[in-house]
Design a protein around this motif. Sequence first.
Motif, PDB file in Angstrom:
ATOM      1  N   GLN A 129      -7.599 -18.713  29.068  1.00 29.61           N
ATOM      2  CA  GLN A 129      -6.445 -17.836  28.870  1.00 29.61           C
ATOM      3  C   GLN A 129      -6.840 -16.656  27.999  1.00 29.61           C
ATOM      4  O   GLN A 129      -7.837 -16.688  27.290  1.00 29.61           O
ATOM      5  N   ARG A 130      -6.039 -15.602  28.068  1.00 30.90           N
ATOM      6  CA  ARG A 130      -6.280 -14.379  27.302  1.00 30.90           C
ATOM      7  C   ARG A 130      -4.972 -13.920  26.682  1.00 30.90           C
ATOM      8  O   ARG A 130      -3.888 -14.142  27.237  1.00 30.90           O
ATOM      9  N   ASP A 131      -5.086 -13.256  25.507  1.00 29.04           N
ATOM     10  CA  ASP A 131      -3.908 -12.696  24.858  1.00 29.04           C
ATOM     11  C   ASP A 131      -4.190 -11.260  24.443  1.00 29.04           C
ATOM     12  O   ASP A 131      -5.216 -10.675  24.823  1.00 29.04           O
ATOM     13  N   THR A 132      -3.296 -10.688  23.647  1.00 28.99           N
ATOM     14  CA  THR A 132      -3.416  -9.286  23.259  1.00 28.99           C
ATOM     15  C   THR A 132      -4.718  -9.005  22.520  1.00 28.99           C
ATOM     16  O   THR A 132      -5.351  -7.960  22.729  1.00 28.99           O
ATOM     17  N   LYS A 133      -5.136  -9.926  21.658  1.00 23.09           N
ATOM     18  CA  LYS A 133      -6.367  -9.730  20.897  1.00 23.09           C
ATOM     19  C   LYS A 133      -7.571  -9.598  21.825  1.00 23.09           C
ATOM     20  O   LYS A 133      -8.481  -8.799  21.574  1.00 23.09           O
ATOM     21  N   ASP A 134      -7.587 -10.361  22.901  1.00 23.70           N
ATOM     22  CA  ASP A 134      -8.694 -10.271  23.855  1.00 23.70           C
ATOM     23  C   ASP A 134      -8.719  -8.904  24.539  1.00 23.70           C
ATOM     24  O   ASP A 134      -9.786  -8.329  24.774  1.00 23.70           O
ATOM     25  N   ILE A 135      -7.535  -8.388  24.873  1.00 24.60           N
ATOM     26  CA  ILE A 135      -7.459  -7.072  25.510  1.00 24.60           C
ATOM     27  C   ILE A 135      -7.941  -5.994  24.547  1.00 24.60           C
ATOM     28  O   ILE A 135      -8.643  -5.048  24.937  1.00 24.60           O
ATOM     29  N   GLU A 136      -7.573  -6.115  23.264  1.00 18.44           N
ATOM     30  CA  GLU A 136      -7.996  -5.125  22.281  1.00 18.44           C
ATOM     31  C   GLU A 136      -9.504  -5.062  22.143  1.00 18.44           C
ATOM     32  O   GLU A 136     -10.079  -3.994  21.943  1.00 18.44           O
ATOM     33  N   ARG A 137     -10.162  -6.217  22.261  1.00 22.62           N
ATOM     34  CA  ARG A 137     -11.608  -6.271  22.021  1.00 22.62           C
ATOM     35  C   ARG A 137     -12.447  -5.971  23.263  1.00 22.62           C
ATOM     36  O   ARG A 137     -13.651  -5.743  23.157  1.00 22.62           O
ATOM     37  N   GLN A 138     -11.831  -5.956  24.439  1.00 23.89           N
ATOM     38  CA  GLN A 138     -12.619  -5.810  25.657  1.00 23.89           C
ATOM     39  C   GLN A 138     -13.114  -4.375  25.844  1.00 23.89           C
ATOM     40  O   GLN A 138     -12.533  -3.417  25.334  1.00 23.89           O
ATOM     41  N   VAL A 139     -14.204  -4.261  26.564  1.00 23.63           N
ATOM     42  CA  VAL A 139     -14.746  -2.955  26.940  1.00 23.63           C
ATOM     43  C   VAL A 139     -14.565  -2.815  28.444  1.00 23.63           C
ATOM     44  O   VAL A 139     -15.314  -3.436  29.220  1.00 23.63           O
ATOM     45  N   PRO A 140     -13.557  -2.057  28.896  1.00 22.29           N
ATOM     46  CA  PRO A 140     -13.286  -1.971  30.336  1.00 22.29           C
ATOM     47  C   PRO A 140     -14.477  -1.407  31.106  1.00 22.29           C
ATOM     48  O   PRO A 140     -15.267  -0.616  30.588  1.00 22.29           O
ATOM     49  N   VAL A 141     -14.600  -1.836  32.366  1.00 23.65           N
ATOM     50  CA  VAL A 141     -15.656  -1.335  33.230  1.00 23.65           C
ATOM     51  C   VAL A 141     -15.384   0.131  33.559  1.00 23.65           C
ATOM     52  O   VAL A 141     -14.275   0.503  33.941  1.00 23.65           O
ATOM     53  N   LYS A 142     -16.404   0.946  33.388  1.00 30.86           N
ATOM     54  CA  LYS A 142     -16.266   2.358  33.703  1.00 30.86           C
ATOM     55  C   LYS A 142     -16.795   2.616  35.109  1.00 30.86           C
ATOM     56  O   LYS A 142     -17.894   2.173  35.450  1.00 30.86           O
ATOM     57  N   PRO A 143     -16.028   3.310  35.935  1.00 31.14           N
ATOM     58  CA  PRO A 143     -16.520   3.601  37.286  1.00 31.14           C
ATOM     59  C   PRO A 143     -17.742   4.505  37.231  1.00 31.14           C
ATOM     60  O   PRO A 143     -17.889   5.326  36.332  1.00 31.14           O
ATOM     61  N   ILE A 144     -18.627   4.327  38.223  1.00 31.43           N
ATOM     62  CA  ILE A 144     -19.836   5.143  38.275  1.00 31.43           C
ATOM     63  C   ILE A 144     -19.447   6.569  38.657  1.00 31.43           C
ATOM     64  O   ILE A 144     -18.807   6.807  39.684  1.00 31.43           O
ATOM     65  N   GLU A 145     -19.842   7.522  37.831  1.00 29.02           N
ATOM     66  CA  GLU A 145     -19.509   8.911  38.096  1.00 29.02           C
ATOM     67  C   GLU A 145     -20.601   9.552  38.949  1.00 29.02           C
ATOM     68  O   GLU A 145     -21.797   9.346  38.718  1.00 29.02           O
ATOM     69  N   ALA A 146     -20.159  10.305  39.909  1.00 28.48           N
ATOM     70  CA  ALA A 146     -21.113  11.014  40.761  1.00 28.48           C
ATOM     71  C   ALA A 146     -21.798  12.117  39.965  1.00 28.48           C
ATOM     72  O   ALA A 146     -21.204  12.733  39.088  1.00 28.48           O
ATOM     73  N   LYS A 147     -23.064  12.357  40.314  1.00 25.26           N
ATOM     74  CA  LYS A 147     -23.803  13.410  39.625  1.00 25.26           C
ATOM     75  C   LYS A 147     -23.208  14.765  39.986  1.00 25.26           C
ATOM     76  O   LYS A 147     -22.954  15.068  41.152  1.00 25.26           O
TER      77      LYS A 147
END
Length: 377
Positions: free
Chosen positions: A105-123
């Motif tokens: 399970q996850r709560d607000t604290k887990d969301i605060e600490r996560q590093v979201p995946v960044k989409p690959i940016e085109a050159k």
Amino acid sequence: MELLHINCLGKPLRLEGSMAGWQQLFWGDDLVSVIPASADYQGQRSHEFNLSMQRQQASTTPEGEVNVAPIAETISIRLDIDLQWQPFQLKFELLQNGQVIEQGQRDTKDIERQVPVKPIEAKRQFSLIGLASLGLKLFKSAKVIKVVLAGASVAAYSWLFSFQFALALIACLVFHEYGHIRAMKYFGMKTKGIYLIPFMGGLALSDEKINTRWQDVVISIMGPTFGLFMSIAALFAYWFTGNIFFAGLATFNALLNLFNLLPILPLDGGHILKSISFSMNSVLGLVACIAGAAIGVFISYSLGLALLGFLLLIGSAEIVFEWKSRHQSHLLPLDRYGQLFSAVWYLLTVGALVGIIWYFAGSGDDMLGLPLKILQS
């Protein structure tokens, strides 16, 4: 926003969703399951998809030779979740061919600490916009720029007022921005320090992104809160010493921080009120927000604070017009307690700053009464 990120058969399994009800499940970079938006935006949901895998199977011939041949195998994957948005809680079970292989399970604290995946940016090819972006990154990373900007700010404010007043104003700005820095560090964010911009104030910068509305509220309001502490300290210093300098520092610092609390983006107040109102997921919540803004405008005009009331009206209208787009944000909304606590914190801070300005305006000194006259203009 990213709700869940776990490993599944050697690839990341990532669940995205919003309070609009839609959910998207990614296995690696592949979209494998979608739940469309609906009014029923929380509760139990299931995502199912099949994976075609190949495994090697060995067999022995009558002559004793060992043959290895690939065999196609279909694996059934199901992710069961039980989602509650306010307060946020996510329970999940990951099943492979009907067998539970992971749960949690996850709560607000887990969301605060996560590093979201960044989409690959085109050159991108060379462009003026890209060059400007590179210049901005160099600008933010160069420590010497801080000293140059601080010196330019002192020179600019000394030219407008006096050297002593310029130093006092710089101290107010630094203390305000330090409040933002302390809040960022509280949430474990790496900071790049404080930058003073002549005639524009200051900036507290971080390379990391926030994940929740609560982070946005705390980081935004801690600047004016530290500013309030400074005005209170200057008020006590004035009471003990009788030095008019501390009175001026208290009242003008209060005015500076009060303007930062106006509900207009990109000011601190705009971020705070937007986080509160955008966390209200019902028409009743929007009505309550509008009613609160109307009461604030009425009180401002009743006290003769015409400018404050007008800016409050403009900022509140801007937030109301953007309310429909609240589900497009990646930020986790405030729960009911967070909305109430944030609103009370905001109103108490505003009231205390106005009280300090009002107190010194009654001293009879024309200079100390100037902040109140500005609010009444």
